[in-house]
Design a protein around this motif. Structure first.
Motif, PDB file in Angstrom:
ATOM      1  N   ARG A  49       0.770  -7.592   4.760  1.00  0.00           N
ATOM      2  CA  ARG A  49       0.718  -6.293   4.109  1.00  0.00           C
ATOM      3  C   ARG A  49       1.997  -5.516   4.363  1.00  0.00           C
ATOM      4  N   PHE A  50       2.455  -4.819   3.336  1.00  0.00           N
ATOM      5  CA  PHE A  50       3.624  -3.955   3.423  1.00  0.00           C
ATOM      6  C   PHE A  50       3.201  -2.539   3.062  1.00  0.00           C
ATOM      7  N   VAL A  51       3.997  -1.572   3.521  1.00  0.00           N
ATOM      8  CA  VAL A  51       3.678  -0.161   3.324  1.00  0.00           C
ATOM      9  C   VAL A  51       4.879   0.542   2.713  1.00  0.00           C
ATOM     10  N   LEU A  52       4.618   1.346   1.692  1.00  0.00           N
ATOM     11  CA  LEU A  52       5.609   2.260   1.138  1.00  0.00           C
ATOM     12  C   LEU A  52       5.168   3.665   1.523  1.00  0.00           C
ATOM     13  N   LEU A  53       5.895   4.297   2.436  1.00  0.00           N
ATOM     14  CA  LEU A  53       5.544   5.632   2.916  1.00  0.00           C
ATOM     15  C   LEU A  53       6.433   6.657   2.219  1.00  0.00           C
ATOM     16  N   LEU A  54       5.809   7.589   1.513  1.00  0.00           N
ATOM     17  CA  LEU A  54       6.523   8.642   0.791  1.00  0.00           C
ATOM     18  C   LEU A  54       5.943   9.999   1.165  1.00  0.00           C
ATOM     19  N   ASP A  55       6.761  11.040   1.027  1.00  0.00           N
ATOM     20  CA  ASP A  55       6.227  12.390   1.078  1.00  0.00           C
ATOM     21  C   ASP A  55       5.474  12.658  -0.215  1.00  0.00           C
TER      22      ASP A  55
ATOM     23  N   ALA B  62      -2.838   2.579   5.911  1.00  0.00           N
ATOM     24  CA  ALA B  62      -2.318   1.568   4.989  1.00  0.00           C
ATOM     25  C   ALA B  62      -2.245   0.201   5.637  1.00  0.00           C
ATOM     26  N   ALA B  63      -1.962   0.179   6.947  1.00  0.00           N
ATOM     27  CA  ALA B  63      -1.851  -1.092   7.659  1.00  0.00           C
ATOM     28  C   ALA B  63      -3.205  -1.708   7.942  1.00  0.00           C
ATOM     29  N   GLY B  64      -4.284  -0.946   7.683  1.00  0.00           N
ATOM     30  CA  GLY B  64      -5.609  -1.472   7.944  1.00  0.00           C
ATOM     31  C   GLY B  64      -6.002  -1.382   9.393  1.00  0.00           C
ATOM     32  N   GLN B  65      -5.383  -0.439  10.132  1.00  0.00           N
ATOM     33  CA  GLN B  65      -5.668  -0.322  11.554  1.00  0.00           C
ATOM     34  C   GLN B  65      -6.765   0.707  11.789  1.00  0.00           C
ATOM     35  N   ASP B  66      -7.426   0.584  12.930  1.00  0.00           N
ATOM     36  CA  ASP B  66      -8.274   1.654  13.447  1.00  0.00           C
ATOM     37  C   ASP B  66      -7.348   2.643  14.123  1.00  0.00           C
ATOM     38  N   MET B  67      -7.253   3.827  13.528  1.00  0.00           N
ATOM     39  CA  MET B  67      -6.288   4.793  14.012  1.00  0.00           C
ATOM     40  C   MET B  67      -6.861   5.561  15.178  1.00  0.00           C
TER      41      MET B  67
ATOM     42  N   VAL C 221       0.848  -1.181   0.000  1.00  0.00           N
ATOM     43  CA  VAL C 221       0.000   0.000   0.000  1.00  0.00           C
ATOM     44  C   VAL C 221       0.889   1.238   0.000  1.00  0.00           C
ATOM     45  N   LEU C 222       0.567   2.195  -0.850  1.00  0.00           N
ATOM     46  CA  LEU C 222       1.287   3.463  -0.885  1.00  0.00           C
ATOM     47  C   LEU C 222       0.633   4.414   0.105  1.00  0.00           C
ATOM     48  N   ALA C 223       1.412   4.906   1.057  1.00  0.00           N
ATOM     49  CA  ALA C 223       0.938   5.880   2.045  1.00  0.00           C
ATOM     50  C   ALA C 223       1.671   7.188   1.817  1.00  0.00           C
ATOM     51  N   THR C 224       0.938   8.294   1.857  1.00  0.00           N
ATOM     52  CA  THR C 224       1.562   9.594   1.657  1.00  0.00           C
ATOM     53  C   THR C 224       0.795  10.642   2.437  1.00  0.00           C
ATOM     54  N   HIS C 225       1.332  11.861   2.471  1.00  0.00           N
ATOM     55  CA  HIS C 225       0.730  12.923   3.277  1.00  0.00           C
ATOM     56  C   HIS C 225       1.071  14.271   2.644  1.00  0.00           C
TER      57      HIS C 225
END
Length: 541
Positions: A215-221, A194-199, A75-79
């Motif tokens: 599941r794996f996460v790719l975190l980018l700006d 991305a991890a599928g968690q309840d934040m 999963v691609l995570a960004t902000h």
């Protein structure tokens, strides 16, 4: 007479036409009622972050998408601010660069930009909602975001990408908002989605590790994009449907690894975990597997349970078959419970002076769980580059190499902070022979002040410290904790990430120096806290 017949025929003709018109009008469907404007969805419920300064609104577009693929997945995570987030979504759509799920955390300043982004995602870009989790972070006193349900409005010029581009063009720089940019809080929120968690509270990455192939996460700006085919190549290797992720065989030298990755004298014949095509085995420390901080494979029950089944070397006893595998041959006075008939009559027989006298032996919060597999302590580093503004973003290593040769590409932060990416070892990465598939090329030792971009397991990665605001030490601090927590850094070949535009000192805001000084002082305190958080770790940063 003839004239009368003519008039009569005309009358009959007109009557027939009127009858046909009446029948036609009756056959038409009833007119649609006037379209009412879409009512906004109920305001999402927010939760305060740990500091009480910000409020988090998760999944503002609705429940998490159900079409996410089952594990393994990446999963691609960004902000970013609304415009930066729009640019990130547009970059993911460009040329099919990212066809998988996304988790995006948006800092809702300016508020007008947030509203525009939400309208675009409900209109021309509503097709993204099936693979997008969108989360919003606002000031604690701000009203909740207004979300409208998806609807078919008039076609936007340029379609979805055109609409996202217009949102991005209207966005101010993220460090000139008048409000401190909570980058690490946003990173944690995006990672947790991305991890599928309840934040809740902005914690990202906690929890027990998932099973192998999870599941794996790719975190980018938001202003950094992945190379083409990264997700597909990574998943192909994980699922075993393509070439192995770990290289071409069991010889550590075949990976081009440093001498420290080779088997030590005491473990000849035990394959290095980086070389095995099917498993994430225990990665050797750069001082060898017999370094003092590496537990003895046969003496640590946690590691015994974590040894993958691919250790079949004759010199390595089978844990499940050898009844003496846990027997300490240097303590002959301890009888075997199964062989000595009077073993239960000795009140001291079960007393282990080396364990029970330590009051903290069962209270170490940092002790790994017995079932924690070694691969959860690995992050996969993606070499990071920046290309000259206006240059097409390269999608392959060959394209990147051509830009490198013309001076249109260089290491990320190459002019501002060369040391921040130096541990990646760009010279070594460029010297690698061409590979037909994505693979681990070598393991890189952590060095301060490294701030790598990486793919990591969705669970078990330390969260980013949310006290770091604005500019400086936000990603450096998390990489430091990864190192102290025992993680290894495996550099991938066949994939990379790119920032569009050269980072230059003149392009930064005026308050950068003061922010960096504040965060430097915080980083010194953070490092001392790590020593208390990981009291048994021999690593420091």
């Amino acid at each position: 007479m003839g004239r009368g017949r003519l008039l009569g025929g005309c009358a009959w003709l007109l009557g027939g036409l009127a009858l046909l018109q009446t029948l036609y009008l009756r056959a038409l469907p009833p007119p649609a009622p006037p379209r009412r404007p879409s009512k906004p969805l109920p305001p999402p419920r927010g939760v305060l972050d740990a500091s009480g300064t910000f409020r988090l609104y998760r999944d503002v577009l609705g429940p998490p998408p159900r079409r996410w693929a089952p594990p393994p997945d990446l999963v691609l995570a960004t902000h970013g601010t609304p415009g930066r987030a729009a640019a990130a979504l547009g970059g993911a759509l460009e040329g099919g660069r990212w066809g998988g799920p996304l988790s995006v955390a948006v800092f809702g300043v300016p508020r007008a930009g947030l509203g525009q982004l939400l309208r675009v995602l409900g209109g021309p870009c509503r097709g993204l909602r099936g693979r997008l989790r969108l989360h919003v972070v606002l000031g604690a006193a701000e009203p909740p975001p207004t979300v409208t349900p998806p609807s078919r409005g008039p076609a936007a010029p340029g379609g979805c990408r055109g609409a996202l581009g217009r949102v991005a063009a209207a966005d101010p720089p993220s460090y000139t908002l008048g409000v401190p940019y909570p980058g690490n809080l946003l990173r944690n929120v995006a990672w947790a989605g991305a991890a599928g968690q309840d934040m809740g509270g902005g914690h990202g990455g906690p929890g027990p590790p998932g099973p192998m192939g999870g599941r794996f996460v790719l975190l980018l700006d938001a202003d950094v994009v992945p190379s083409r085919g990264l997700r597909e190549g990574f998943l192909r290797a994980l699922r075993g449907g393509g070439p192995p992720l770990w290289g071409d065989g069991g010889d550590p030298i075949a990976l081009g690894g440093p001498p420290s990755l080779q088997a030590s004298d005491g473990l000849k014949g035990v394959p290095n975990a980086l070389d095995h095509p099917r498993g994430f085995g225990v990665l050797g420390e750069h001082r060898g597997l017999n370094a003092p901080e590496v537990p003895n494979r046969l003496g640590s029950p946690n590691d015994v349970l974590g040894v993958p089944t691919f250790f079949h070397d004759p010199g390595v006893p089978n844990v499940l078959r050898d009844p003496n595998i846990l027997k300490d041959l240097n303590v002959p006075e301890v009888p075997n419970a199964l062989e000595v008939p009077n073993v239960l009559r000795d009140p001291n027989i079960l007393k282990d002076p080396n364990v029970l006298e330590d009051p903290n032996i069962l209270q170490d919060p940092n002790a790994p769980a017995p079932t924690r597999p070694p691969w959860t302590q690995v992050v996969f580093v993606l070499p990071a580059f920046e290309v000259r503004l206006g240059t097409p973003v390269p999608g392959t290593k060959a394209e990147l190499q051509r830009l490198w040769g013309t001076g249109d590409a260089r290491p990320f932060y190459g002019a501002l902070c060369p040391r921040c990416q130096a541990p990646t070892d760009y010279g070594r990465w460029w010297a690698l022979p061409p590979a037909p598939h994505l693979r681990v090329a070598y393991e890189a030792p952590w060095r301060d002040p490294w701030e790598p971009f990486y793919v990591g397991p969705a669970h078990g990665v330390p969260p980013f410290d949310e006290r770091f605001l604005q500019y400086g030490f936000n990603r450096i601090s998390q990489a430091c904790e990864l190192h102290v927590a025992g993680f290894r850094f495996a550099v991938l070949d066949g994939a990379f990430v790119v920032h569009s535009g050269f980072k230059e000192a003149a392009g930064f805001h005026g308050g950068r120096g003061a922010e960096q000084h504040r965060n430097r002082l915080l980083f010194r305190r953070f490092r001392s806290e790590l020593r208390r958080r990981y009291p048994r770790s021999p690593r420091r940063c």
